[in-house]
Design an enzyme around this catalytic site. Sequence first.
Site, PDB file in Angstrom:
ATOM      1  CG  ASP A  11      15.110  -4.333  -8.904  1.00  0.00           C
ATOM      2  OD1 ASP A  11      14.280  -3.471  -8.560  1.00  0.00           O
ATOM      3  OD2 ASP A  11      14.840  -5.241  -9.730  1.00  0.00           O
ATOM      4  CB  SER A  12      14.836   1.416  -7.761  1.00  0.00           C
ATOM      5  OG  SER A  12      14.896   1.325  -6.352  1.00  0.00           O
TER       6      SER A  12
ATOM      7  CG  ASP B  16      13.616  -5.494  -5.209  1.00  0.00           C
ATOM      8  OD1 ASP B  16      12.613  -6.176  -4.939  1.00  0.00           O
ATOM      9  OD2 ASP B  16      13.557  -4.350  -5.687  1.00  0.00           O
TER      10      ASP B  16
ATOM     11  CE  LYS C 102      10.134  -4.841  -4.092  1.00  0.00           C
ATOM     12  NZ  LYS C 102      10.155  -5.031  -5.552  1.00  0.00           N
TER      13      LYS C 102
ATOM     14  CD  GLU D  59       9.989  -6.344 -10.509  1.00  0.00           C
ATOM     15  OE1 GLU D  59       9.751  -6.592 -11.715  1.00  0.00           O
ATOM     16  OE2 GLU D  59      10.641  -5.359 -10.139  1.00  0.00           O
TER      17      GLU D  59
ATOM     18  CD  GLU E 188       6.524   0.066  -9.460  1.00  0.00           C
ATOM     19  OE1 GLU E 188       7.129  -0.877  -8.912  1.00  0.00           O
ATOM     20  OE2 GLU E 188       7.099   0.966 -10.110  1.00  0.00           O
TER      21      GLU E 188
HETATM   22  O1  KIV Z   1      13.101  -1.443  -6.739  1.00  0.00           O
HETATM   23  C1  KIV Z   1      12.356  -0.717  -6.075  1.00  0.00           C
HETATM   24  O2  KIV Z   1      12.744   0.348  -5.562  1.00  0.00           O
HETATM   25  C2  KIV Z   1      10.974  -1.140  -5.922  1.00  0.00           C
HETATM   26  C3  KIV Z   1      10.017  -0.152  -5.346  1.00  0.00           C
HETATM   27  C4  KIV Z   1       9.728   0.900  -6.323  1.00  0.00           C
HETATM   28  C5  KIV Z   1       8.784  -0.803  -4.842  1.00  0.00           C
HETATM   29  O3  KIV Z   1      10.636  -2.222  -6.269  1.00  0.00           O
END
Ligand code: KIV
EC number: 2.1.2.11
Length: 283
Positions: free
Chosen positions: A63-64, A102, A132, A134, A201
């Site tokens: 989600d970056s 994510d 993924k 969090e 992280e």
């Molecule tokens: O969103 C993302 O790119 C991430 C990575 C930095 C692990 O969660």
Amino acid sequence: MSTTFTLDTGTSRAHPVPEPVRRLTVPGIAKRKGGEPVVMLTAYTARMAQLLDKHCDMLLVGDSLGQVIYGLDTTVKVTLEMMIAHGAAVVRGSYHSVVVVDMPFGSYEASPQQAFENAARVMKETGAAGVKLEGGTAMAETINFLSRRGIPVVAHVGLTPQAVNALGGYGARGRSAEEAATILADAEAVAAAGAFALVVEGVVEPLARRITETVKCPTIGIGASAACDGQVLVVDDMLGMFERVPRFVERFDDLAVRIDTAAATFAAAVRERRFPTEKQLYL
Ligand code: KIV
């Protein structure tokens, strides 16, 4: 892995197809604990996925992308629709890596049922191998719920960017004994709940090492420890696309400078009528 090209007659573009086409699997990644390091990069587009795929074991549609692709200030504003569109593109562009998408903020925290409905959408509409999410102890029940229902989960502890408003920033975590104990308990809880891998992280190195020694699934570090079972970076950071270089990033290229030079060279060629030349024209 050799590469052949197929022509998409609709777009006249060549798509590389690596032979043999054999994708790694979630159980295969889970078995890498303590073995060959897991190589993970983020990817958001089909073309970047094509370029990264053969070098990676996992591609993370992070989600970056909120900051990297959409210019948002945090990941909090990222939507499920964005993740699904980019997740599908990355799956289309890859043949080898395990693709994980994510779950964006607000799409999974309310209940295991909410998480299942949205994660199932991600799996159906992208073709990804897993999701993924969090969070630590608070997400353990949800991780258990998903993984027992056919949705492989990568967990993510330590600095969790979706919680930036609660954490008050992006500083490294686990500096106090109390915070380190909480993060270790988070890692143990999500691993015991069935996460097949764990992103760690932005935590102090001894804590990342301790987590790696403690949990049974592979840990994938970012700003964590060389002792982790794998490493991940945001691809645009790794390529040198941004001026700001956080401490945990190593730039393996200087693409922003090279793009700037290429654009300036193109602009000058157009303004001086040196482009196009006969070579680019249909005579
Ligand atoms: O969103 C993302 O790119 C991430 C990575 C930095 C692990 O969660």
